[in-house]
Design a protein around this motif. Structure first.
Motif, PDB file in Angstrom:
ATOM      1  N   VAL A 123      15.885  42.949 -12.297  1.00 18.18           N
ATOM      2  CA  VAL A 123      17.145  42.238 -12.492  1.00 18.18           C
ATOM      3  C   VAL A 123      17.336  42.024 -13.994  1.00 18.18           C
ATOM      4  CG1 VAL A 123      18.454  40.146 -11.992  1.00 18.18           C
ATOM      5  CG2 VAL A 123      16.903  41.088 -10.260  1.00 18.18           C
ATOM      6  N   GLU A 124      18.348  42.677 -14.558  1.00 17.50           N
ATOM      7  CA  GLU A 124      18.611  42.566 -15.997  1.00 17.50           C
ATOM      8  C   GLU A 124      19.433  41.337 -16.336  1.00 17.50           C
ATOM      9  OE1 GLU A 124      20.282  46.096 -17.682  1.00 17.50           O
ATOM     10  OE2 GLU A 124      18.261  46.838 -18.054  1.00 17.50           O
ATOM     11  N   SER A 125      20.403  41.010 -15.495  1.00 19.30           N
ATOM     12  CA  SER A 125      21.217  39.824 -15.737  1.00 19.30           C
ATOM     13  C   SER A 125      21.884  39.408 -14.438  1.00 19.30           C
ATOM     14  CB  SER A 125      22.273  40.085 -16.816  1.00 19.30           C
ATOM     15  OG  SER A 125      23.182  41.065 -16.403  1.00 19.30           O
ATOM     16  N   ILE A 126      22.346  38.159 -14.440  1.00 26.60           N
ATOM     17  CA  ILE A 126      23.082  37.617 -13.301  1.00 26.60           C
ATOM     18  C   ILE A 126      24.359  37.012 -13.854  1.00 26.60           C
ATOM     19  CG2 ILE A 126      23.101  35.889 -11.471  1.00 26.60           C
ATOM     20  CD1 ILE A 126      20.041  36.252 -11.301  1.00 26.60           C
ATOM     21  N   ASN A 127      25.478  37.389 -13.248  1.00 22.63           N
ATOM     22  CA  ASN A 127      26.781  36.904 -13.675  1.00 22.63           C
ATOM     23  C   ASN A 127      27.505  36.373 -12.441  1.00 22.63           C
ATOM     24  OD1 ASN A 127      29.165  36.372 -14.939  1.00 22.63           O
ATOM     25  ND2 ASN A 127      29.624  38.479 -15.505  1.00 22.63           N
ATOM     26  N   ALA A 153      24.407  40.447  -9.498  1.00 19.27           N
ATOM     27  CA  ALA A 153      23.226  40.748 -10.308  1.00 19.27           C
ATOM     28  C   ALA A 153      23.328  42.185 -10.791  1.00 19.27           C
ATOM     29  CB  ALA A 153      21.958  40.571  -9.480  1.00 19.27           C
ATOM     30  N   GLU A 205      15.811  35.957  -9.797  1.00 18.03           N
ATOM     31  CA  GLU A 205      16.278  35.497 -11.106  1.00 18.03           C
ATOM     32  C   GLU A 205      16.133  36.647 -12.095  1.00 18.03           C
ATOM     33  OE1 GLU A 205      12.228  33.252 -12.488  1.00 18.03           O
ATOM     34  OE2 GLU A 205      13.681  32.133 -11.307  1.00 18.03           O
ATOM     35  N   VAL A 206      16.640  36.459 -13.308  1.00 18.27           N
ATOM     36  CA  VAL A 206      16.545  37.500 -14.327  1.00 18.27           C
ATOM     37  C   VAL A 206      15.075  37.835 -14.547  1.00 18.27           C
ATOM     38  CG1 VAL A 206      16.975  38.041 -16.756  1.00 18.27           C
ATOM     39  CG2 VAL A 206      18.690  36.811 -15.435  1.00 18.27           C
TER      40      VAL A 206
END
Length: 57
Positions: A8-12, A16, A42-43
């Motif tokens: 997971v690189e990022s969450i917006n 994800a 999570e990230v």
């Protein structure tokens, strides 16, 4: 189908951004709805996708 591994690189918000880690140069991150991912993601989380199901590694 699979298995494929992701990080997971990022969450917006409700989405994800996952990058595939089991192949070199995987290109752009893939966008996945958080509702499809296991609880506690999570990230930086590592995931395996197999038979249409994501699991935490």
């Amino acid at each position: 189908m699979g298995p494929y591994e992701y990080v997971v690189e990022s969450i917006n918000g409700d989405y994800a951004y996952l990058r595939r880690t089991d192949i070199p140069d995987s290109g752009e991150p893939m966008v996945v709805a958080m509702a499809l991912l296991p609880e506690g993601v999570e990230v930086g989380s590592r995931l395996r996708w197999e038979n249409l199901v994501y699991t935490l590694l």
